[in-house]
Design a protein around this motif. Sequence first.
Motif, PDB file in Angstrom:
ATOM      1  N   ASN A  39      -4.375  -2.161   5.079  1.00 44.12           N
ATOM      2  CA  ASN A  39      -2.946  -1.988   4.846  1.00 44.12           C
ATOM      3  C   ASN A  39      -2.667  -0.516   4.619  1.00 44.12           C
ATOM      4  N   ARG A  40      -2.282   0.168   5.682  1.00 44.23           N
ATOM      5  CA  ARG A  40      -2.038   1.610   5.604  1.00 44.23           C
ATOM      6  C   ARG A  40      -0.717   1.941   4.931  1.00 44.23           C
ATOM      7  N   ALA A  41       0.174   0.982   4.854  1.00 47.04           N
ATOM      8  CA  ALA A  41       1.500   1.239   4.308  1.00 47.04           C
ATOM      9  C   ALA A  41       1.633   0.847   2.847  1.00 47.04           C
ATOM     10  N   HIS A  42       0.554   0.388   2.230  1.00 40.15           N
ATOM     11  CA  HIS A  42       0.662  -0.083   0.849  1.00 40.15           C
ATOM     12  C   HIS A  42       1.164   1.028  -0.065  1.00 40.15           C
ATOM     13  N   THR A  43       2.211   0.724  -0.802  1.00 35.38           N
ATOM     14  CA  THR A  43       2.823   1.683  -1.702  1.00 35.38           C
ATOM     15  C   THR A  43       3.145   0.993  -3.008  1.00 35.38           C
ATOM     16  N   GLU A  44       2.906   1.678  -4.113  1.00 34.94           N
ATOM     17  CA  GLU A  44       3.233   1.160  -5.439  1.00 34.94           C
ATOM     18  C   GLU A  44       4.457   1.905  -5.971  1.00 34.94           C
ATOM     19  N   VAL A  45       5.395   1.154  -6.511  1.00 37.08           N
ATOM     20  CA  VAL A  45       6.517   1.743  -7.233  1.00 37.08           C
ATOM     21  C   VAL A  45       6.210   1.532  -8.705  1.00 37.08           C
TER      22      VAL A  45
END
Length: 80
Positions: free
Chosen positions: A51-57
Motif C-alpha cells: 500500500n504505497r498510498a497509506h497515510t495517517e492523520v
Amino acid sequence: MDWSKYSLPYETQCRRKDKPPTDFRVAFLLTGLIREAGFVVEHDPDPKTNNRAHTEVISQDSPQQRIELAKIANRARRPG
C-alpha cells in the motif's frame, strides 16, 4: 498523483478480514487542507500490503475533529 490505480475503495474496505467492509470508509482528502485545519499528516507506505498510498492523520479522536475531516473530504471530493 492518482493513487486510485493501486486500489479501488471497495478493495480497500475488504482488506480487513476481522470486520465487515461496511465498518470502513474511504475518503479522498487533500493533505494541504488537512494540515491547514491543524492536523498532522504522515505518509507511511506499508510494504507488507504494498500500500504505497497509506497515510495517517494524527489527531485526538473527537467528534469535532471527525466533523472537520468530513467537511474537508466533502470540499476535496473528486469531480465526476
